[in-house]
Scaffold this active site. Structure first.
Site, short mmCIF file in Angstrom:
data_model
loop_
_atom_site.label_atom_id
_atom_site.label_comp_id
_atom_site.label_asym_id
_atom_site.label_seq_id
_atom_site.Cartn_x
_atom_site.Cartn_y
_atom_site.Cartn_z
N GLY A 46 0.82 -1.20 0.00
CA GLY A 46 0.00 0.00 0.00
C GLY A 46 0.86 1.25 0.00
O GLY A 46 2.02 1.22 0.45
N GLN A 51 2.95 10.03 1.15
CA GLN A 51 4.25 9.33 1.12
C GLN A 51 5.06 9.67 -0.12
O GLN A 51 6.25 9.37 -0.18
CB GLN A 51 4.04 7.81 1.20
CG GLN A 51 3.50 7.36 2.55
CD GLN A 51 3.36 5.85 2.58
OE1 GLN A 51 2.37 5.31 2.13
NE2 GLN A 51 4.37 5.17 3.10
N CYS A 88 6.05 -0.03 7.12
CA CYS A 88 5.66 1.09 6.27
C CYS A 88 6.79 1.42 5.30
O CYS A 88 7.95 1.41 5.72
CB CYS A 88 5.35 2.31 7.14
SG CYS A 88 4.79 3.74 6.22
N LEU A 89 6.45 1.70 4.05
CA LEU A 89 7.49 2.03 3.07
C LEU A 89 8.22 3.32 3.45
O LEU A 89 9.32 3.57 2.96
CB LEU A 89 6.89 2.17 1.67
CG LEU A 89 6.38 0.88 1.04
CD1 LEU A 89 5.82 1.16 -0.35
CD2 LEU A 89 7.48 -0.17 0.96
N HIS A 130 -4.25 1.34 7.59
CA HIS A 130 -2.90 1.93 7.60
C HIS A 130 -2.81 3.09 6.60
O HIS A 130 -2.32 4.17 6.94
CB HIS A 130 -1.88 0.84 7.27
CG HIS A 130 -0.46 1.30 7.20
ND1 HIS A 130 0.53 0.83 8.04
CD2 HIS A 130 0.15 2.18 6.37
CE1 HIS A 130 1.68 1.42 7.74
NE2 HIS A 130 1.49 2.24 6.72
N GLU A 131 -3.30 2.86 5.39
CA GLU A 131 -3.16 3.89 4.34
C GLU A 131 -4.10 5.07 4.60
O GLU A 131 -3.72 6.22 4.38
CB GLU A 131 -3.42 3.29 2.96
CG GLU A 131 -2.50 2.13 2.57
CD GLU A 131 -1.02 2.40 2.79
OE1 GLU A 131 -0.59 3.58 2.73
OE2 GLU A 131 -0.27 1.44 3.04
N HIS A 134 -2.63 7.41 7.00
CA HIS A 134 -1.65 8.33 6.41
C HIS A 134 -2.30 9.63 5.93
O HIS A 134 -1.68 10.70 5.98
CB HIS A 134 -0.96 7.68 5.20
CG HIS A 134 0.24 6.85 5.53
ND1 HIS A 134 1.34 7.36 6.18
CD2 HIS A 134 0.54 5.55 5.27
CE1 HIS A 134 2.26 6.40 6.32
NE2 HIS A 134 1.79 5.28 5.78
#
Ligand code: CO
Length: 152
Positions: A46, A51, A88-89, A130-131, A134
């Site tokens: 995701g 991000q 997380c990326l 999670h996304e 953000h």
């Protein structure tokens, strides 16, 4: 399509509340395509627009069941609980346990502005939460109840 730089934890852009998308135009489509490419290149499941430095309510997800794009997503219902390890990326190599709903329902729009509903359990429920976090300036380490020590 082009790869975009992924913003890392500590950058203010990850702490802002994102604005709704109002223009479903080619600028949005390029953003979505770039986000898919950037997520896949990084082997993520995701990615949210902040991000890549864009403060708009845009998310892409692929938990292995095909790509999902969500514009202006809203969680409409949550049920149950699951506690799993999450990363997380924007924070490579960092992992922690986060309690998430076992099942979530989300209403969002596709890239053409058409509304749709999606339900997720397990990893998809986790990715959706999670996304969408953000988009509100929340990162998983805010919610983790236990961090995983990196292996030697
Ligand atoms: Co993340």
């Amino acid at each position: 399509m082009a790869l975009r730089n992924i913003v890392k934890f500590g950058d203010d852009v990850l702490r802002k509340k994102c604005r709704e998308v109002t223009a479903f135009d080619d600028k949005l489509w390029v953003l979505l395509d770039d986000m898919y490419e950037t997520m896949n290149e990084a082997n993520g499941v995701g990615l949210a627009a902040p991000q890549v430095g864009i403060l708009r309510r845009v998310v892409v997800i692929d938990v292995g069941e095909g790509p999902i794009e969500l514009i202006n997503p809203v969680i409409t219902s949550v049920k149950g609980k699951q506690r799993e390890v999450e990363g997380c990326l924007s924070s490579p190599g960092q992992w922690g346990y986060v309690v998430r709903p076992a099942k979530v329902k989300v209403t969002a729009m596709n890239r053409y502005g058409k509304e749709f509903k999606i339900e997720g359990t397990e990893l998809l429920a986790r990715a959706l939460c999670h996304e969408i976090d953000h988009l509100n300036g929340v990162v998983f380490t805010d919610l983790a109840d236990e961090m995983v020590e990196p292996e030697e």
